[in-house]
Design a protein around this motif. Structure first.
Motif, PDB file in Angstrom:
ATOM      1  N   THR A   5       0.808  -1.211   0.000  1.00 51.66           N
ATOM      2  CA  THR A   5       0.000   0.000   0.000  1.00 51.66           C
ATOM      3  C   THR A   5       0.845   1.266   0.000  1.00 51.66           C
ATOM      4  OG1 THR A   5      -1.825  -1.087   1.170  1.00 51.66           O
ATOM      5  CG2 THR A   5      -1.734   1.306   1.286  1.00 51.66           C
ATOM      6  N   PHE A   6       1.844   1.310   0.863  1.00 45.33           N
ATOM      7  CA  PHE A   6       2.607   2.541   1.062  1.00 45.33           C
ATOM      8  C   PHE A   6       3.891   2.595   0.238  1.00 45.33           C
ATOM      9  CE2 PHE A   6       0.290   1.547   4.988  1.00 45.33           C
ATOM     10  CZ  PHE A   6      -0.475   2.694   5.125  1.00 45.33           C
ATOM     11  N   ILE A   9       4.022   5.221  -2.584  1.00 51.67           N
ATOM     12  CA  ILE A   9       3.635   6.581  -2.175  1.00 51.67           C
ATOM     13  C   ILE A   9       4.361   6.967  -0.886  1.00 51.67           C
ATOM     14  CG2 ILE A   9       1.390   6.556  -3.321  1.00 51.67           C
ATOM     15  CD1 ILE A   9       0.160   5.850  -0.566  1.00 51.67           C
ATOM     16  N   THR A  10       5.636   6.663  -0.829  1.00 50.42           N
ATOM     17  CA  THR A  10       6.408   6.902   0.388  1.00 50.42           C
ATOM     18  C   THR A  10       6.368   8.378   0.787  1.00 50.42           C
ATOM     19  OG1 THR A  10       7.870   5.065  -0.137  1.00 50.42           O
ATOM     20  CG2 THR A  10       8.674   6.679   1.447  1.00 50.42           C
ATOM     21  N   SER A  13       2.873   9.464   1.906  1.00 53.26           N
ATOM     22  CA  SER A  13       2.543   8.877   3.211  1.00 53.26           C
ATOM     23  C   SER A  13       3.299   9.567   4.335  1.00 53.26           C
ATOM     24  CB  SER A  13       2.876   7.383   3.208  1.00 53.26           C
ATOM     25  OG  SER A  13       2.127   6.698   2.231  1.00 53.26           O
ATOM     26  N   SER A  28       6.414  -1.404   4.975  1.00 55.90           N
ATOM     27  CA  SER A  28       6.561  -2.510   4.029  1.00 55.90           C
ATOM     28  C   SER A  28       7.589  -3.531   4.506  1.00 55.90           C
ATOM     29  CB  SER A  28       6.978  -1.980   2.646  1.00 55.90           C
ATOM     30  OG  SER A  28       5.989  -1.133   2.112  1.00 55.90           O
ATOM     31  N   GLY A 126      -1.662  -2.964  -5.678  1.00 47.60           N
ATOM     32  CA  GLY A 126      -0.979  -2.181  -4.664  1.00 47.60           C
ATOM     33  C   GLY A 126      -0.118  -1.088  -5.254  1.00 47.60           C
ATOM     34  N   GLY A 130      -2.103   3.193  -5.193  1.00 44.47           N
ATOM     35  CA  GLY A 130      -1.442   4.221  -4.397  1.00 44.47           C
ATOM     36  C   GLY A 130      -1.190   5.494  -5.176  1.00 44.47           C
ATOM     37  N   ALA A 134      -3.230   8.676  -4.009  1.00 47.39           N
ATOM     38  CA  ALA A 134      -2.433   9.532  -3.128  1.00 47.39           C
ATOM     39  C   ALA A 134      -1.973  10.806  -3.815  1.00 47.39           C
ATOM     40  CB  ALA A 134      -1.221   8.770  -2.594  1.00 47.39           C
ATOM     41  N   VAL A 139      -5.007   9.569   0.969  1.00 46.05           N
ATOM     42  CA  VAL A 139      -4.413   8.396   1.590  1.00 46.05           C
ATOM     43  C   VAL A 139      -5.466   7.616   2.374  1.00 46.05           C
ATOM     44  CG1 VAL A 139      -2.724   7.581   3.287  1.00 46.05           C
ATOM     45  CG2 VAL A 139      -2.104   9.404   1.690  1.00 46.05           C
ATOM     46  N   LEU A 142      -7.602   5.583   0.134  1.00 49.76           N
ATOM     47  CA  LEU A 142      -6.865   4.392  -0.281  1.00 49.76           C
ATOM     48  C   LEU A 142      -6.953   3.309   0.779  1.00 49.76           C
ATOM     49  CD1 LEU A 142      -4.807   2.900  -2.121  1.00 49.76           C
ATOM     50  CD2 LEU A 142      -3.000   4.140  -0.905  1.00 49.76           C
ATOM     51  N   ASN A 146      -8.703  -0.469   0.539  1.00 48.17           N
ATOM     52  CA  ASN A 146      -7.957  -1.678   0.913  1.00 48.17           C
ATOM     53  C   ASN A 146      -8.702  -2.490   1.960  1.00 48.17           C
ATOM     54  OD1 ASN A 146      -4.377  -1.023   0.590  1.00 48.17           O
ATOM     55  ND2 ASN A 146      -6.055  -0.672  -0.833  1.00 48.17           N
TER      56      ASN A 146
END
Length: 332
Positions: A5-6, A9-10, A13, A28, A126, A130, A134, A139, A142, A146
């Motif tokens: 998920t993240f 889109i680090t 996030s 992750s 995934g 994102g 995002a 976020v 999203l 999920n």
């Protein structure tokens, strides 16, 4: 899907949760760390109590998805990821066992192929959802999507497992020498070596592709497109080719072709300086490596018999180890 998920889109996030990008990375990284610890116990649990263990894995996934929505903070997101990561070994290790419990022998390769294709389909979701959501700052939306997906999956799985499988009696203990018998089998050990190399190359390519192609002027966006295309080609192959190979008794030849095709693709990546050539190489690598996964799992299921959960766990562990080692060796 929830694992990644993240990952794409680090930055978004980190801004949303008011933490560093390094902290977001742990959302992750917690998955492979917990998997290495829990893979074998999860496989043994599936061999002893298959349906309750699989439902537990799906429940942890759904509950983790809901927990991530709890306080809209990094702490809640991390807590949810930990719960999902705890359920992941029970879900991944169940692919071959599910086929052996609920499908006739001639249909098992096809069932394992669909399950394997689902893994990579989840990766695409995934990696795609994102950036799509995002980018507009959604976020939380999203995470809501999920969670809804995970809940629906849990409900559908519960309905699918309402009837007992082929081995309706949950055993009180592993068969004599269960886990040791799996490791003592020479073919299982050889397949674990194949998993180590195959997963290792796949992880190394996906991890370092942009850095490796950057000297040729390939942008990060283009590299991401090449990776997505690699997975798509692999999904198509894994959903169709393994079942055909199994019916014709050509599974070992397919693994041999995978070794040759992957080597050829890597040579092309290392020697050409041409974007279409990179695309062809990635398609070849993705087709063979992703397609070989259900073949590997089907051979493991057929060989391990009642110890299928433990044997599958061994394959995934070998693959995770290969990813760590070969990615480190291939560090640009």
């Amino acid at each position: 899907m929830l694992w990644l998920t993240f990952a794409p889109i680090t930055t978004a996030s980190a801004h949303h949760f008011h933490v560093s990008e390094g902290a977001v990375g742990w959302l992750s990284e917690v998955f492979p760390l917990l998997y290495v610890v829990l893979a074998i116990p999860a496989g043994m649990a599936l061999d002893r109590w298959f349906r309750p263990s699989l439902i537990a894995g799906a429940s942890l996934t759904a509950v983790g998805g809901l927990v991530r929505l709890g306080g809209d903070s990094f702490s809640w997101a991390l807590a949810g990821q930990v719960l999902i990561a705890l359920g992941q070994p029970l879900v991944l290790n169940a692919i071959t066992k599910l086929a052996s419990e609920y499908l006739p022998a001639e249909k098992r390769p096809e069932g394992i192929s669909y399950g394997s294709a689902g893994i990579f389909g989840g990766m695409l979701l995934g990696l795609g959802l994102g950036p799509a959501l995002a980018s507009s700052g959604n976020v939380r939306t999203l995470l809501l999507i999920n969670a809804a997906y995970a809940i629906v999956a849990l409900l559908v799985l519960g309905v699918a497992l309402r009837a007992p499988g082929r081995s309706s009696e949950e055993v009180d203990a592993l068969p004599a020498g269960g886990l040791r018998a799996v490791w003592d089998d020479r073919l299982i050990r050889n397949l674990a070596g194949v998993s180590f190399l195959g997963f290792g190359v796949f992880v190394a390519v996906t991890t370092w592709l942009q850095a490796l192609l950057s000297p040729a002027g390939v942008s990060s966006a283009t590299a991401g497109g090449l990776l997505a295309a690699m997975v798509v080609v692999g999904i198509v192959g894994s959903a169709a080719v393994p079942a055909i190979a199994a019916r014709r008794g050509q599974t070992f030849r397919l693994l041999q072709a995978t070794a040759l095709g992957t080597c050829f693709g890597c040579v092309v990546l290392a020697t050409v300086n041409w974007l279409p050539g990179f695309a062809i190489a990635m398609a070849i690598i993705g087709f063979f490596l992703v397609t070989s996964l259900p073949v590997l799992l089907e051979l493991t299921e057929r060989r391990a018999g009642p110890n299928g959960g433990s044997a599958t766990a061994l394959m995934w562990m070998a693959g995770q180890g290969g990813g760590i080692v070969i990615s480190a060796v291939a560090l640009p």
